[in-house]
Scaffold this motif. Structure first.
Motif, PDB file in Angstrom:
ATOM      1  N   MET A 679       0.941  -1.307  -0.055  1.00  0.00           N
ATOM      2  CA  MET A 679      -0.301  -0.585   0.281  1.00  0.00           C
ATOM      3  C   MET A 679       0.286   1.415   0.416  1.00  0.00           C
ATOM      4  O   MET A 679       1.077   2.357   1.029  1.00  0.00           O
ATOM      5  CB  MET A 679      -0.941   0.207   1.404  1.00  0.00           C
ATOM      6  N   VAL A 680       1.146   1.510  -1.140  1.00  0.00           N
ATOM      7  CA  VAL A 680       2.171   2.802  -0.824  1.00  0.00           C
ATOM      8  C   VAL A 680       1.898   3.583  -2.570  1.00  0.00           C
ATOM      9  O   VAL A 680       1.379   3.090  -3.540  1.00  0.00           O
ATOM     10  CB  VAL A 680       4.137   2.066  -0.849  1.00  0.00           C
ATOM     11  N   VAL A 681       2.493   4.055  -2.501  1.00  0.00           N
ATOM     12  CA  VAL A 681       2.333   5.046  -4.310  1.00  0.00           C
ATOM     13  C   VAL A 681       3.899   6.065  -4.154  1.00  0.00           C
ATOM     14  O   VAL A 681       4.480   6.861  -2.981  1.00  0.00           O
ATOM     15  CB  VAL A 681       1.204   6.243  -3.942  1.00  0.00           C
ATOM     16  N   LEU A 682       4.356   6.331  -5.057  1.00  0.00           N
ATOM     17  CA  LEU A 682       5.439   6.340  -5.590  1.00  0.00           C
ATOM     18  C   LEU A 682       5.599   7.951  -6.276  1.00  0.00           C
ATOM     19  O   LEU A 682       4.887   7.452  -7.314  1.00  0.00           O
ATOM     20  CB  LEU A 682       6.269   5.228  -6.550  1.00  0.00           C
ATOM     21  N   LEU A 683       6.277   8.406  -5.262  1.00  0.00           N
ATOM     22  CA  LEU A 683       5.805  10.246  -5.992  1.00  0.00           C
ATOM     23  C   LEU A 683       7.650  10.468  -6.312  1.00  0.00           C
ATOM     24  O   LEU A 683       7.854   9.955  -5.437  1.00  0.00           O
ATOM     25  CB  LEU A 683       5.296  11.139  -5.390  1.00  0.00           C
ATOM     26  N   ASN A 684       6.975  11.515  -7.280  1.00  0.00           N
ATOM     27  CA  ASN A 684       8.164  12.298  -7.466  1.00  0.00           C
ATOM     28  C   ASN A 684       8.553  13.069  -5.855  1.00  0.00           C
ATOM     29  O   ASN A 684       7.676  14.281  -5.788  1.00  0.00           O
ATOM     30  CB  ASN A 684       8.384  13.162  -8.424  1.00  0.00           C
ATOM     31  N   ALA A 685       9.741  13.696  -5.754  1.00  0.00           N
ATOM     32  CA  ALA A 685      10.328  15.031  -4.958  1.00  0.00           C
ATOM     33  C   ALA A 685      10.143  15.771  -4.972  1.00  0.00           C
ATOM     34  O   ALA A 685       9.274  16.621  -3.891  1.00  0.00           O
ATOM     35  CB  ALA A 685      11.573  14.402  -4.443  1.00  0.00           C
ATOM     36  N   ASP A 687       7.250  16.850  -6.296  1.00  0.00           N
ATOM     37  CA  ASP A 687       5.518  16.663  -6.813  1.00  0.00           C
ATOM     38  C   ASP A 687       5.155  16.145  -5.270  1.00  0.00           C
ATOM     39  O   ASP A 687       3.912  17.226  -5.071  1.00  0.00           O
ATOM     40  CB  ASP A 687       5.104  15.745  -7.382  1.00  0.00           C
ATOM     41  N   ILE A 688       6.269  15.913  -3.920  1.00  0.00           N
ATOM     42  CA  ILE A 688       5.602  15.572  -3.085  1.00  0.00           C
ATOM     43  C   ILE A 688       5.676  17.107  -2.632  1.00  0.00           C
ATOM     44  O   ILE A 688       5.209  17.708  -1.516  1.00  0.00           O
ATOM     45  CB  ILE A 688       6.460  14.995  -2.178  1.00  0.00           C
ATOM     46  N   ALA A 689       6.813  17.594  -2.387  1.00  0.00           N
ATOM     47  CA  ALA A 689       6.686  19.322  -1.853  1.00  0.00           C
ATOM     48  C   ALA A 689       5.817  19.779  -2.528  1.00  0.00           C
ATOM     49  O   ALA A 689       5.274  21.059  -1.591  1.00  0.00           O
ATOM     50  CB  ALA A 689       8.422  19.550  -2.092  1.00  0.00           C
ATOM     51  N   VAL A 719       5.904   7.598  -1.078  1.00  0.00           N
ATOM     52  CA  VAL A 719       7.457   7.095  -1.071  1.00  0.00           C
ATOM     53  C   VAL A 719       8.108   7.665  -2.166  1.00  0.00           C
ATOM     54  O   VAL A 719       7.711   7.507  -3.225  1.00  0.00           O
ATOM     55  CB  VAL A 719       7.552   5.463  -1.328  1.00  0.00           C
ATOM     56  N   ALA A 720       8.918   8.814  -1.653  1.00  0.00           N
ATOM     57  CA  ALA A 720       9.534   9.636  -2.379  1.00  0.00           C
ATOM     58  C   ALA A 720      10.506   8.584  -3.023  1.00  0.00           C
ATOM     59  O   ALA A 720      10.961   7.619  -2.626  1.00  0.00           O
ATOM     60  CB  ALA A 720      10.770  10.798  -1.268  1.00  0.00           C
ATOM     61  N   CYS A 727       4.042  12.285 -12.465  1.00  0.00           N
ATOM     62  CA  CYS A 727       3.756  10.558 -12.827  1.00  0.00           C
ATOM     63  C   CYS A 727       3.632   9.595 -11.247  1.00  0.00           C
ATOM     64  O   CYS A 727       5.008  10.083 -10.615  1.00  0.00           O
ATOM     65  CB  CYS A 727       4.475  10.118 -13.327  1.00  0.00           C
ATOM     66  N   CYS A 728       2.842   8.946 -11.146  1.00  0.00           N
ATOM     67  CA  CYS A 728       3.037   8.125  -9.049  1.00  0.00           C
ATOM     68  C   CYS A 728       2.555   7.058 -10.238  1.00  0.00           C
ATOM     69  O   CYS A 728       2.300   6.420 -11.636  1.00  0.00           O
ATOM     70  CB  CYS A 728       1.621   8.531  -8.880  1.00  0.00           C
TER      71      CYS A 728
END
Length: 764
Positions: A679-685, A687-689, A719-720, A727-728
């Motif tokens: 249960m994770v989503v991978l995101l660009n750092a 985009d997270i910020a 998750v960074a 994209c994610c």
């Protein structure tokens, strides 16, 4: 079982000691630690058994261990010592089992007895085989009397050529072409794109071409998790100096570097082989633009060579004699601006020009791709653009070059070859009618997406599932699970319990079958089955271990018994004889497809498999134009219309290193450094910020469409990750809940699972 998630970067290579440790762990969990070496020594070998996992080619001269980490997991998983017997279902209701996760359901063990669902008790209860077949036959007959098109005959990609041929014949004798299979969810795009481009529905590459290629261009494929045995020829290619260029949104470890577990020196010294010489992180759906940029740069190199009086970069002789549509394609590329190419691909001009220079220097190039090309709205155009690139320099129809789609399930390509297709034009219906004395149905059948819609609309009332985990694999989980119990009849043929078996029609059966690795003893003795690999070679497979239960039947026996019970008036098909001797089924396949299966029984044990004809290898183009066709893309982005909202992301559904398709072997996605959770989503750092989130925060993904259906996936951990901005990534099949049923590839109807428009919401 509670798990403590652990997320930290993985610095190791693909393969290596990590692969060995994983293999030992799974052998121990499956209680196969002592017997596994002898068993695995027969995997993918002549007179052994074909892996039940991926469909990658099986060499004529195999390695001592011709299996990979995931192939070994698949073997241990099928030969699990656990048993799901009637007592298990007495202890657990379907309602309770719906709270289990995918891994837990399959990890319970092998199914042992035929079962009928008792709605009053909310449980599966044991039933006699004859009673099950009789009632299934009665129900199918009643539906057929009303309308034979109301039944779907679904097939996963694991059933043998023999069973698949019997199954498609049964469906057509029943009266429809409703034969969707797992190809509809992955490479049906290939089966649409390649016939238009080169005149055949499969790739043009054989395994031996990997030994001669100067360069490989990879698009949307994760070799390290989905087809690890391909790393052996790629390792050799890298060592001899071949260039390997990869275009993937995520940096997949198997396409970066590899330590071969079968090389003692490399293992002892910690040595690694570089796989990709260049890695380009194209954004989701950006492949059409990226390939257009490569083509534009190749045309520029060609023009410069002509200006200098040097040999052409493109192959004008090949283009003139073998292709059609070149002038239109060249004009299209000339009209593209670099800023559009860069915007849509997410790659810079300089990077694409560098890759194009590599392509221009290579005499023999193989284009390799996976679902990163096929699972988009314009997936057909993505595949055809890759063909266009190859055609520019004559890289189809000569040794060491060609187009190479990497199929998933071990016989998904073979099933289509012997008639598992909803498209009547792809099946020799006239010959089938002549052989078996009936008038085959001529209407197009239902694809997987069509079948889902028809079930939701009440137009389908019966579903037969030959393997697979249909309800988990398809999009639109919420409505599909809610609509499934409205079916009158559901029949599932399976080796293990999965979530799809917990949603049942009014009359429902769960029929346990032999696995491919188990000895299939019939009236004439142990039987042999056959499969087709990704490169179009046919292989025999022999069971090696005793069945998990004396109550199991083979898939072929189950199909034949249901056919006899449903169609007792059909006397032209020797179902009983076929089950007694699968060689007779192969004779029937040969009569139906003589060009492909000539001398089938005599050739099935050919080391490396015997090849089906691939006309494009000989530059025989079975297209309407009689030539290979340059085809213009429908759009520059393969994805759906991009929103102006920066918070709308393109979701890419992913498989972990510890799964194959919907089967989750465990919770260690080693190469991505994710353990203990899915249960994770991978995101660009960035985009997270920008969205005011933090690494480790809990979020919900929501589908960014307004069609009146709420699609949410809560409880995800941020998750960074090194993924393109905008994209994610999230795991399949959990993230399928976010895919609208209507979001699919034009022409092929493959769910567009690699660019789903989503938004990230903080919390649950």
């Amino acid at each position: 079982m509670s798990r403590t998630p652990r997320i930290e970067p993985y610095e190791g290579p693909a393969g290596g000691w990590g692969s060995v440790k994983s293999l030992v762990r799974h052998a121990h969990q499956g209680e196969r630690l002592l017997s596994s070496p002898a068993l695995l020594s027969k995997q993918n070998k002549p007179h052994g058994f074909a892996c039940v996992s991926c469909a990658w080619a099986k060499p004529a001269n195999p390695h001592p261990a011709e299996f990979c980490e995931n192939g070994a997991k698949a073997t241990f998983w099928e030969l699990d010592r656990g048993r799901v017997a009637p007592a298990f279902f007495e202890e657990h209701t379907a309602t309770e089992l719906k709270t289990w996760d995918d891994h837990g359901l399959e990890a319970a063990g092998r199914l042992t007895h035929p079962m009928r669902f008792d709605h009053a008790r909310d449980r599966w209860v044991p039933v006699d085989w004859d009673e099950a077949f009789a009632e299934i036959g009665r129900e199918l007959s009643l539906i057929r009397a009303e309308d034979p098109k109301k039944v779907v005959f679904y097939a996963s990609g694991r059933a043998s050529l023999e069973t698949s041929y019997m199954y498609q014949l049964f469906a057509r004798l029943y009266g429809n072409n409703n034969l969707p299979d797992s190809s509809n969810m992955c490479h049906e795009t290939t089966s649409v794109a390649l016939p238009e481009s080169i005149g055949q529905p499969v790739g043009s590459v054989r395994l031996e071409d990997f030994d001669q290629a100067d360069a490989f261009f990879f698009f949307g494929q994760n070799v390290g998790s989905n087809s690890p045995r391909m790393l052996h020829p790629l390792q050799q290619a890298s060592r001899r100096g071949a260039e390997i260029l990869t275009f993937n949104p995520l940096r997949e470890r198997g396409l970066e570097r590899f330590t071969n577990p079968q090389e003692p020196i490399q293992m002892v010294t910690g040595g690694e082989t570089r796989i990709s010489s260049e890695y380009y992180q194209v954004k989701a759906g950006g492949d059409i633009a990226a390939i257009a940029g490569l083509c534009k740069a190749v045309f520029a190199l060609d023009a410069a060579a002509m200006a200098r009086g040097e040999p052409r970069v493109i192959d004008p002789a090949f283009i003139e004699s073998e292709t059609s549509g070149f002038e239109e394609f060249a004009g299209f590329i000339a009209g593209l601006a670099w800023d559009e190419i860069e915007r849509e691909s997410g790659l810079g001009r300089a990077a694409l020009e560098k890759a194009a220079a590599t392509y221009a220097k290579a005499k023999r190039v193989i284009g390799v791709y996976g679902m990163g090309l096929t699972q988009h709205k314009h997936g057909v155009s993505s595949v055809q653009m890759l063909v266009n690139l190859l055609l520019l320099r004559g890289n189809i129809g000569r040794p060491g070059a060609g187009i190479c789609p990497v199929r998933g399930h071990s016989n998904v390509q073979g099933q289509r070859t012997v008639g598992i297709s909803e498209k009547p034009e792809l099946v020799p219906l006239d010959l089938l009618g002549e052989l078996y004395g009936f008038e085959p149905p001529r209407e197009h059948g239902l694809t997987t997406v069509d079948a889902c819609k028809a079930i939701l609309d009440g137009e389908v009332t019966g579903f037969i599932g030959l393997g697979g985990n249909f309800l988990r694999a398809v999009p639109e989980h919420g409505p599909m699970e809610a609509g499934w119990p409205k079916l009158r009849l559901t029949v599932q043929v399976a080796t293990k319990l999965n979530r799809g078996h917990l949603f049942n029609g009014e009359v429902a059966y769960l029929l346990p079958c032999l696995g491919r690795i188990e000895i299939d003893a019939q009236a004439t003795g142990p039987q042999v089955v056959t499969v087709e690999d990704s490169t179009g070679n046919m292989h025999a497979s022999r069971g090696r271990v005793a069945p998990a239960s004396p109550h199991l039947l083979s898939e072929a026996a189950i199909v034949a018994a249901i056919a006899r019970a449903t169609l007792p008036e059909v006397t032209t098909v020797p179902w009983t004889d076929w089950v007694a001797d699968y060689g007779l089924v192969r004779d029937a396949i040969e009569r139906t497809y003589p060009e492909i299966f000539a001398d089938f029984n005599a050739r099935m044990d050919t080391p490396g498999g015997f090849p089906r004809p691939l006309p494009a290898r000989d530059r025989e183009w079975r297209t309407e134009s009689g030539k290979a066709n340059f085809l213009l893309p429908k759009a520059m982005s393969a994805s759906f219309q991009e929103s102006a909202d920066p918070d709308e992301l393109r979701l890419i559904t992913l498989r972990s290193n510890d799964q194959f398709n919907t089967t989750v072997y465990g919770y260690r996605d080693r190469f991505r450094g994710i353990e203990g959770t899915r249960m994770v989503v991978l995101l660009n750092a960035e985009d997270i910020a920008r969205m005011g989130l933090s690494d480790g925060a809990e979020v919900t993904l929501e589908t960014s469409v307004d069609d009146g259906v709420e699609r949410r996936l809560p409880g995800l951990r941020v998750v960074a990750y090194d993924i393109p901005k905008g994209c994610c990534g999230a795991y399949y099949p959990e993230a399928n809940v976010l895919i609208p049923l209507w979001q699919y590839a034009e022409q092929s109807k493959v769910p567009a699972a690699k660019s789903v428009p989503v938004r990230v919401r903080a919390g649950t």
